[in-house]
Design an enzyme around this catalytic site. Structure first.
Site, PDB file in Angstrom:
ATOM      1  N   ARG A 108       0.853  -1.012   0.094  1.00  0.00           N
ATOM      2  CA  ARG A 108      -0.160   0.011   0.324  1.00  0.00           C
ATOM      3  C   ARG A 108       0.843   1.318   0.256  1.00  0.00           C
ATOM      4  O   ARG A 108       0.556   1.902  -0.733  1.00  0.00           O
ATOM      5  CB  ARG A 108      -1.035   0.000   0.993  1.00  0.00           C
ATOM      6  CG  ARG A 108      -1.571   1.043   1.146  1.00  0.00           C
ATOM      7  CD  ARG A 108      -2.937   0.954   2.245  1.00  0.00           C
ATOM      8  NE  ARG A 108      -2.382   1.488   3.868  1.00  0.00           N
ATOM      9  CZ  ARG A 108      -2.114   1.646   4.529  1.00  0.00           C
ATOM     10  NH1 ARG A 108      -4.319   1.320   5.038  1.00  0.00           N
ATOM     11  NH2 ARG A 108      -2.083   1.962   5.883  1.00  0.00           N
ATOM     12  N   TYR A 126      -6.220   9.472   0.049  1.00  0.00           N
ATOM     13  CA  TYR A 126      -6.162   8.055  -0.252  1.00  0.00           C
ATOM     14  C   TYR A 126      -6.754   7.638   1.158  1.00  0.00           C
ATOM     15  O   TYR A 126      -7.904   8.773   1.497  1.00  0.00           O
ATOM     16  CB  TYR A 126      -5.007   7.661   0.221  1.00  0.00           C
ATOM     17  CG  TYR A 126      -4.653   6.997   1.455  1.00  0.00           C
ATOM     18  CD1 TYR A 126      -5.755   5.571   1.263  1.00  0.00           C
ATOM     19  CD2 TYR A 126      -3.960   7.693   2.285  1.00  0.00           C
ATOM     20  CE1 TYR A 126      -5.276   4.539   2.268  1.00  0.00           C
ATOM     21  CE2 TYR A 126      -3.974   6.689   3.566  1.00  0.00           C
ATOM     22  CZ  TYR A 126      -4.544   5.565   2.967  1.00  0.00           C
ATOM     23  OH  TYR A 126      -4.389   4.746   4.313  1.00  0.00           O
ATOM     24  N   PHE A 218       3.813   2.335   6.697  1.00  0.00           N
ATOM     25  CA  PHE A 218       3.839   3.579   5.279  1.00  0.00           C
ATOM     26  C   PHE A 218       2.605   5.188   6.591  1.00  0.00           C
ATOM     27  O   PHE A 218       3.496   6.095   5.997  1.00  0.00           O
ATOM     28  CB  PHE A 218       3.317   3.185   4.208  1.00  0.00           C
ATOM     29  CG  PHE A 218       3.241   4.405   3.544  1.00  0.00           C
ATOM     30  CD1 PHE A 218       4.655   5.319   2.327  1.00  0.00           C
ATOM     31  CD2 PHE A 218       1.976   5.825   3.494  1.00  0.00           C
ATOM     32  CE1 PHE A 218       4.503   6.565   1.987  1.00  0.00           C
ATOM     33  CE2 PHE A 218       2.673   6.738   2.875  1.00  0.00           C
ATOM     34  CZ  PHE A 218       3.676   6.906   1.595  1.00  0.00           C
ATOM     35  N   ASP A 219       1.831   4.685   6.453  1.00  0.00           N
ATOM     36  CA  ASP A 219       1.175   6.142   7.225  1.00  0.00           C
ATOM     37  C   ASP A 219       1.346   6.464   8.061  1.00  0.00           C
ATOM     38  O   ASP A 219       1.839   7.106   8.546  1.00  0.00           O
ATOM     39  CB  ASP A 219      -0.086   5.344   7.576  1.00  0.00           C
ATOM     40  CG  ASP A 219      -1.107   5.037   6.255  1.00  0.00           C
ATOM     41  OD1 ASP A 219      -0.659   3.954   5.654  1.00  0.00           O
ATOM     42  OD2 ASP A 219      -2.005   5.523   6.289  1.00  0.00           O
ATOM     43  N   THR A 220       1.675   5.842   9.022  1.00  0.00           N
ATOM     44  CA  THR A 220       2.275   5.826  10.782  1.00  0.00           C
ATOM     45  C   THR A 220       3.364   6.134  10.686  1.00  0.00           C
ATOM     46  O   THR A 220       4.142   7.213  10.945  1.00  0.00           O
ATOM     47  CB  THR A 220       2.753   4.196  11.596  1.00  0.00           C
ATOM     48  OG1 THR A 220       1.745   4.045  11.304  1.00  0.00           O
ATOM     49  CG2 THR A 220       3.343   5.007  12.639  1.00  0.00           C
TER      50      THR A 220
END
Length: 432
Positions: A108, A126, A218-220
């Site tokens: 992702r 997103y 990735f988000d964190t």
């Protein structure tokens, strides 16, 4: 289909002088009439032949009917092996303002990195293909970025205004994960992994090359780096309904997240991330010294500390003749600790309302116990080494011990008791 292109990586060894030259431009609202799409919403997918078409059609209809700016929808297919690519290509041809890219590898984070890096839209977002998050929150999510108020915006399922429907297992895992982030990396944002985020493109161009993870962490990683750099993160409470058909491997993802936390923590502790390239011109001078908001916090904390120390010494002097040194110290320290936590909560860290009062006081009492151990230990050492010491010597000893306890208390308050107000860069709703 267009070919994804990656942004030019930033050398992690960028000097402070170069960072000042490369500082982000000042925040400014986007013009009402923008030549290109203002918003690019990326939908990352892998083998989503069942959910992709209803998701994209519903998203496109929502944006066409309610979004006041031009937009684009980008389907980011990362290595699907089912009919997802064919469906994505058909939707891109049929729906105006819809595009798609295909990546040869899964992940992702990889899909978002590629889609955001190639986009020309000034605001990038997103959302997950299952549309667990109510689309009514999309305009509130991107509005602070369009207006120039914030750098990043995230949906949160853990704020007081959120409405969440999910099983107890996922609720427990989510709260544990975000609690672990607050305890280990002292983050201020409340929900790291809600699949509903947006970022300004000028920020993404500097931020994405610093993010190593290409999958679920990735988000964190993106949020932690952004917060440490002093970027402004806006939180939006969302209505969220769990997808019962989720195929995420919880154990494998949790282990990968733990490894990511350890790697990121080492990078931050070792100063290996050039955070200065993410600062605005007005913030570069602050970057050379103490972290943003630390100096005013220290001044407010010191003022509260002086008042509470005077209160403590007065109360100790009043209780000492009747209760004895140890009991008077414990009672005076307890009363001043409760008052100190309440004052710092409001004045130093800017927390308003009654939400979390009990939790803050309980954590404050842990800091009180540390202070009690230091001051009581100092009295015990004094009485064992100088049995005849009078009240004046006791007071001087307690003042010295209190100074050490006060410094430790500030660190505990900032990193543990009130982590959400650590930098005053996270805006919007806080976690309940």
């Amino acid at each position: 289909m267009t070919t994804a292109r990656r942004s030019t990586p930033i050398d992690r060894r960028t000097s402070a002088t170069s960072a000042a030259l490369l500082a982000l431009p000042r925040r400014a609202p986007l013009p009402a009439r923008h030549p290109a799409p203002v918003l690019d919403v990326v939908v990352p997918v892998h083998n989503e032949e069942n959910d992709l078409e209803p998701c994209v059609r519903r998203l496109h209809a929502h944006l066409a009917e309610t979004f006041p700016y031009s937009f684009r929808i980008t389907i980011a297919d990362n290595a699907s092996t089912d009919r997802t690519p064919e469906i994505a290509e058909r939707l891109a041809a049929e729906l105006p303002g819809t595009d798609w890219i295909r990546l040869a590898e899964k992940g992702r984070g990889r899909a978002l990195h590629s889609a955001w890096s190639r986009s020309s839209a000034p605001v990038l977002a997103y959302l997950d293909v299952d549309l667990s998050t109510d689309l009514a929150a999309l305009l509130p999510l991107v509005a602070p970025l369009i207006s120039g108020h914030s750098d990043i915006a995230i949906g949160t399922r853990l704020a007081r205004g959120s409405r969440v429907v999910r099983g107890p297992k996922r609720e427990f895992i989510s709260r544990c994960y975000n609690g672990l982030l607050r305890g280990t990396l002292a983050v201020g944002f409340s929900d790291a992994q809600c699949g509903f985020k947006a970022v300004r493109r000028d920020v993404a161009e500097r931020l994405l090359p610093l993010v190593e993870d290409q999958e679920w962490f990735f988000d964190t990683e993106m949020l932690v780096i952004a917060e440490r750099a002093g970027l402004r993160i806006h939180e939006v409470p969302v209505d969220w309904v769990d997808d019962p058909d989720s195929r995420v491997d919880i154990l494998a993802t949790a282990l990968a997240d733990l490894r990511g936390m350890a790697r990121l923590g080492r990078a931050l502790a070792g100063g290996r991330l050039p955070l200065a390239v993410l600062r605005r011109p007005e913030e570069v001078d602050e970057a050379a010294g103490l972290p943003p908001a630390l100096v005013p916090q220290l001044l407010r904390f010191a003022a509260v500390g002086v008042a509470s120390t005077l209160f403590y010494l007065l109360l100790y002097s009043m209780l000492r003749p009747a209760a004895g040194a140890q009991a008077a110290n414990a009672l005076a320290l307890l009363a001043s600790a409760v008052a100190n936590t309440a004052a710092n909560r409001r004045l130093t860290f800017g927390v308003r309302g009654r939400g979390g009062v009990l939790r803050h006081q309980l954590k404050g009492l842990v800091a009180f116990l540390v202070g009690l151990a230091l001051t009581s230990g100092s009295l015990a050492v004094l009485h064992s080494t100088a049995p005849g010491a009078g009240p004046r010597v006791e007071l001087l000893t307690l003042i010295a011990a209190n100074l050490a306890a006060t410094l430790l208390r500030f660190l505990l308050l900032r990193a543990w008791v009130f982590p959400g107000q650590r930098s005053r860069r996270t805006t919007g709703s806080s976690a309940s």
